[in-house]
Design a protein around this motif. Sequence first.
Motif, PDB file in Angstrom:
ATOM      1  N   LEU A  45     -28.078 -31.930  19.432  1.00 20.34           N
ATOM      2  CA  LEU A  45     -26.929 -31.954  18.208  1.00 20.34           C
ATOM      3  C   LEU A  45     -27.360 -31.192  16.989  1.00 20.34           C
ATOM      4  CD1 LEU A  45     -26.163 -35.801  17.951  1.00 20.34           C
ATOM      5  CD2 LEU A  45     -24.928 -34.082  18.997  1.00 20.34           C
ATOM      6  N   ALA A  46     -28.723 -30.586  17.375  1.00 15.26           N
ATOM      7  CA  ALA A  46     -28.995 -29.751  16.033  1.00 15.26           C
ATOM      8  C   ALA A  46     -28.169 -28.454  15.710  1.00 15.26           C
ATOM      9  CB  ALA A  46     -30.657 -29.172  16.523  1.00 15.26           C
ATOM     10  N   PRO A  47     -27.461 -27.871  16.602  1.00  9.30           N
ATOM     11  CA  PRO A  47     -26.860 -26.504  16.189  1.00  9.30           C
ATOM     12  C   PRO A  47     -25.383 -27.270  15.359  1.00  9.30           C
ATOM     13  CG  PRO A  47     -27.537 -26.434  18.533  1.00  9.30           C
ATOM     14  CD  PRO A  47     -27.698 -27.973  18.240  1.00  9.30           C
ATOM     15  N   LEU A  48     -25.022 -28.588  15.487  1.00  6.32           N
ATOM     16  CA  LEU A  48     -23.821 -29.086  14.797  1.00  6.32           C
ATOM     17  C   LEU A  48     -23.888 -29.608  13.427  1.00  6.32           C
ATOM     18  CD1 LEU A  48     -22.479 -31.220  17.860  1.00  6.32           C
ATOM     19  CD2 LEU A  48     -21.983 -28.840  17.125  1.00  6.32           C
ATOM     20  N   ALA A  49     -25.247 -29.052  12.888  1.00 10.42           N
ATOM     21  CA  ALA A  49     -25.473 -29.415  11.555  1.00 10.42           C
ATOM     22  C   ALA A  49     -24.867 -28.500  10.689  1.00 10.42           C
ATOM     23  CB  ALA A  49     -26.982 -29.312  11.321  1.00 10.42           C
ATOM     24  N   TRP A  50     -23.954 -29.022   9.921  1.00 11.45           N
ATOM     25  CA  TRP A  50     -23.100 -28.341   8.807  1.00 11.45           C
ATOM     26  C   TRP A  50     -24.023 -27.784   7.779  1.00 11.45           C
ATOM     27  CZ3 TRP A  50     -19.599 -33.031   8.361  1.00 11.45           C
ATOM     28  CH2 TRP A  50     -18.991 -33.433   9.580  1.00 11.45           C
ATOM     29  N   ASP A  51     -24.888 -28.572   7.151  1.00 12.73           N
ATOM     30  CA  ASP A  51     -25.909 -27.978   6.073  1.00 12.73           C
ATOM     31  C   ASP A  51     -27.148 -27.693   6.636  1.00 12.73           C
ATOM     32  OD1 ASP A  51     -23.773 -28.108   4.381  1.00 12.73           O
ATOM     33  OD2 ASP A  51     -24.554 -30.289   3.643  1.00 12.73           O
ATOM     34  N   LYS A  52     -27.418 -26.340   6.795  1.00  9.34           N
ATOM     35  CA  LYS A  52     -28.613 -26.013   7.698  1.00  9.34           C
ATOM     36  C   LYS A  52     -29.827 -26.030   6.993  1.00  9.34           C
ATOM     37  CE  LYS A  52     -26.131 -24.456  11.034  1.00  9.34           C
ATOM     38  NZ  LYS A  52     -25.927 -25.260  12.273  1.00  9.34           N
ATOM     39  N   TRP A  53     -29.813 -25.812   5.481  1.00  8.62           N
ATOM     40  CA  TRP A  53     -30.988 -25.652   4.707  1.00  8.62           C
ATOM     41  C   TRP A  53     -32.042 -24.972   5.618  1.00  8.62           C
ATOM     42  CZ3 TRP A  53     -29.887 -26.175   0.076  1.00  8.62           C
ATOM     43  CH2 TRP A  53     -29.043 -26.917  -0.424  1.00  8.62           C
ATOM     44  N   ASP A  54     -32.019 -23.737   5.986  1.00  9.86           N
ATOM     45  CA  ASP A  54     -32.684 -23.179   6.901  1.00  9.86           C
ATOM     46  C   ASP A  54     -33.644 -22.038   5.834  1.00  9.86           C
ATOM     47  OD1 ASP A  54     -34.075 -21.410   8.528  1.00  9.86           O
ATOM     48  OD2 ASP A  54     -32.376 -21.215   9.988  1.00  9.86           O
ATOM     49  N   VAL A  55     -34.933 -22.762   5.511  1.00  9.09           N
ATOM     50  CA  VAL A  55     -35.769 -22.236   4.683  1.00  9.09           C
ATOM     51  C   VAL A  55     -36.287 -20.787   5.421  1.00  9.09           C
ATOM     52  CG1 VAL A  55     -37.911 -22.302   3.261  1.00  9.09           C
ATOM     53  CG2 VAL A  55     -36.141 -24.328   3.920  1.00  9.09           C
ATOM     54  N   VAL A  56     -36.648 -20.821   6.439  1.00 15.67           N
ATOM     55  CA  VAL A  56     -37.373 -19.882   7.223  1.00 15.67           C
ATOM     56  C   VAL A  56     -36.431 -18.555   7.095  1.00 15.67           C
ATOM     57  CG1 VAL A  56     -38.365 -18.727   9.416  1.00 15.67           C
ATOM     58  CG2 VAL A  56     -38.908 -21.208   8.458  1.00 15.67           C
ATOM     59  N   GLN A  57     -35.149 -18.893   7.452  1.00 16.67           N
ATOM     60  CA  GLN A  57     -34.230 -17.870   7.534  1.00 16.67           C
ATOM     61  C   GLN A  57     -33.853 -17.161   6.148  1.00 16.67           C
ATOM     62  OE1 GLN A  57     -32.973 -16.241   9.880  1.00 16.67           O
ATOM     63  NE2 GLN A  57     -31.178 -14.874   9.172  1.00 16.67           N
ATOM     64  N   ALA A  58     -33.746 -18.164   4.994  1.00 10.84           N
ATOM     65  CA  ALA A  58     -33.562 -17.816   3.797  1.00 10.84           C
ATOM     66  C   ALA A  58     -34.552 -16.913   3.266  1.00 10.84           C
ATOM     67  CB  ALA A  58     -33.476 -18.995   2.753  1.00 10.84           C
ATOM     68  N   ILE A  59     -35.934 -17.251   3.759  1.00 16.21           N
ATOM     69  CA  ILE A  59     -37.050 -16.256   3.255  1.00 16.21           C
ATOM     70  C   ILE A  59     -37.036 -14.904   3.904  1.00 16.21           C
ATOM     71  CG2 ILE A  59     -39.369 -15.901   3.424  1.00 16.21           C
ATOM     72  CD1 ILE A  59     -39.671 -18.993   3.282  1.00 16.21           C
ATOM     73  N   ARG A  60     -36.807 -14.838   5.304  1.00 18.95           N
ATOM     74  CA  ARG A  60     -36.267 -13.671   5.815  1.00 18.95           C
ATOM     75  C   ARG A  60     -35.391 -12.426   5.521  1.00 18.95           C
ATOM     76  NH1 ARG A  60     -37.561 -16.413  12.086  1.00 18.95           N
ATOM     77  NH2 ARG A  60     -39.716 -16.569  11.672  1.00 18.95           N
ATOM     78  N   ILE A  61     -34.280 -13.007   4.999  1.00 13.47           N
ATOM     79  CA  ILE A  61     -33.391 -12.352   4.459  1.00 13.47           C
ATOM     80  C   ILE A  61     -33.143 -12.198   2.928  1.00 13.47           C
ATOM     81  CG2 ILE A  61     -31.810 -12.940   6.342  1.00 13.47           C
ATOM     82  CD1 ILE A  61     -29.903 -14.677   4.716  1.00 13.47           C
ATOM     83  N   ALA A  62     -34.247 -12.733   2.241  1.00 15.23           N
ATOM     84  CA  ALA A  62     -34.200 -12.642   0.650  1.00 15.23           C
ATOM     85  C   ALA A  62     -34.518 -11.386   0.256  1.00 15.23           C
ATOM     86  CB  ALA A  62     -35.257 -13.486   0.152  1.00 15.23           C
ATOM     87  N   PRO A  63     -33.770 -10.527  -0.680  1.00 11.39           N
ATOM     88  CA  PRO A  63     -33.776  -9.555  -1.063  1.00 11.39           C
ATOM     89  C   PRO A  63     -35.167  -9.258  -1.704  1.00 11.39           C
ATOM     90  CG  PRO A  63     -31.672 -10.372  -1.687  1.00 11.39           C
ATOM     91  CD  PRO A  63     -32.487 -11.327  -1.217  1.00 11.39           C
ATOM     92  N   GLU A  64     -35.801  -8.222  -1.734  1.00  8.90           N
ATOM     93  CA  GLU A  64     -37.034  -7.821  -2.433  1.00  8.90           C
ATOM     94  C   GLU A  64     -37.059  -8.116  -3.691  1.00  8.90           C
ATOM     95  OE1 GLU A  64     -40.054  -7.137  -1.292  1.00  8.90           O
ATOM     96  OE2 GLU A  64     -39.221  -7.306   0.652  1.00  8.90           O
ATOM     97  N   LYS A  65     -36.165  -8.196  -4.664  1.00  8.22           N
ATOM     98  CA  LYS A  65     -35.863  -8.310  -6.040  1.00  8.22           C
ATOM     99  C   LYS A  65     -35.499  -9.917  -6.228  1.00  8.22           C
ATOM    100  CE  LYS A  65     -34.628  -3.722  -7.308  1.00  8.22           C
ATOM    101  NZ  LYS A  65     -33.828  -2.971  -8.413  1.00  8.22           N
ATOM    102  N   SER A  66     -35.657 -10.800  -5.398  1.00 11.03           N
ATOM    103  CA  SER A  66     -35.212 -11.939  -5.400  1.00 11.03           C
ATOM    104  C   SER A  66     -36.262 -12.714  -6.065  1.00 11.03           C
ATOM    105  CB  SER A  66     -35.284 -12.742  -4.184  1.00 11.03           C
ATOM    106  OG  SER A  66     -36.291 -12.800  -3.329  1.00 11.03           O
ATOM    107  N   MET A  67     -36.208 -14.084  -6.799  1.00 16.84           N
ATOM    108  CA  MET A  67     -37.180 -14.697  -7.339  1.00 16.84           C
ATOM    109  C   MET A  67     -38.321 -15.122  -6.457  1.00 16.84           C
ATOM    110  SD  MET A  67     -36.460 -18.313  -9.557  1.00 16.84           S
ATOM    111  CE  MET A  67     -35.195 -17.738 -10.530  1.00 16.84           C
TER     112      MET A  67
END
Length: 348
Positions: A257-279
């Motif tokens: 059922l994992a792919p059916l999560a509506w709210d992913k809270w994907d920390v690893v993906q958020a870090i990978r795509i974070a802009p260099e000028k992000s906090m």
Amino acid sequence: MLNFLSSTSLHSRSYVFRSRLFSSTNARRFVPTTNPPSLTLAASVVLGLPLALWTYKCLAMVLFQRKLIYMGYIPMGSRQEHIDSYRDQLLDFDFQEIQLRNNSGVTLYGIAIRKQHVSNNKPRATVVYFQGNAGNPLHRIPVFKTLLGACSNFNLTILAMAPRSFWRSSLRSPTEAGLLIDYNDTIRYALEQWPGDPIFLLGHSLGASIAACLTSQLEDSEANNRIQGLILENPFSSIPDMVRALYSSRWLPYHYLAPLAWDKWDVVQAIRIAPEKSMFKRLAHNGGILVLQSENDEVVPLSMSRTICEAAEIESPVLIRGALHENAWERKEWSSTIKRFLARLVNL
């Protein structure tokens, strides 16, 4: 009279005939048999019943997943509690209830707490607390008292706001986008309310993942430079990863059922795509991120903290020996590690 009798007799014979017919039909229909059930019937019972139950539970888990992720209603009565009920625990502390209304019409409630009679000569700092997925800020008062007691070399204030659907905040449906808005507004409030203080973000469990995702999205503006540190306690890498971890058996349908999560809270993906000028990137480059992991965490696998650290290219998690998911704050190592982290970043 004869007509009446003959008619009555006719009806009686008809009734007896129908009764016998009905009885004989039912007798033939319900006669027990010694023949074994067909293979089709046996397969339908043996396979069909578990399949129907699993389908029902899977459907319920998908449809009501936000009730399972955001449990502001647990423990019972959490949304009705008042700060006055906790005054006995706050005798040596200054505290106030905070009410914050944002542009989307959501009203947030929270508390600000600090020790009494602290010298103004001590360096000031403010910690913004991101709570886990259940309860309210009042339930974290023992955590706050422990941290304030350990950081006696600071004039420290802790701000803990309850996001939507938690405590007395607006009873809006909690979503990933909504909680990011709520905590972003909380950070803005802290920056305005304590303009001279360095700000630290401390998140536990779901709150840690929210803090990581939020700082990955926020641009590192001049105002945000006052945010000096990010502390992640028992963070998970994503909701889908947690589903697979909690239902690790591949023989059960819940694992898938994992792919059916509506709210992913994907920390690893958020870090990978974070802009260099992000906090987040700025804090990572400056050594401003601390990850704490309970050694005996029974909820979040230890590997998730390591994965987050590797994605962020920061030091490995600090292991809190003997701690479970919810009680790391009771360990001296927890408070002493945070104290050293704060002291280093405010140049004590």
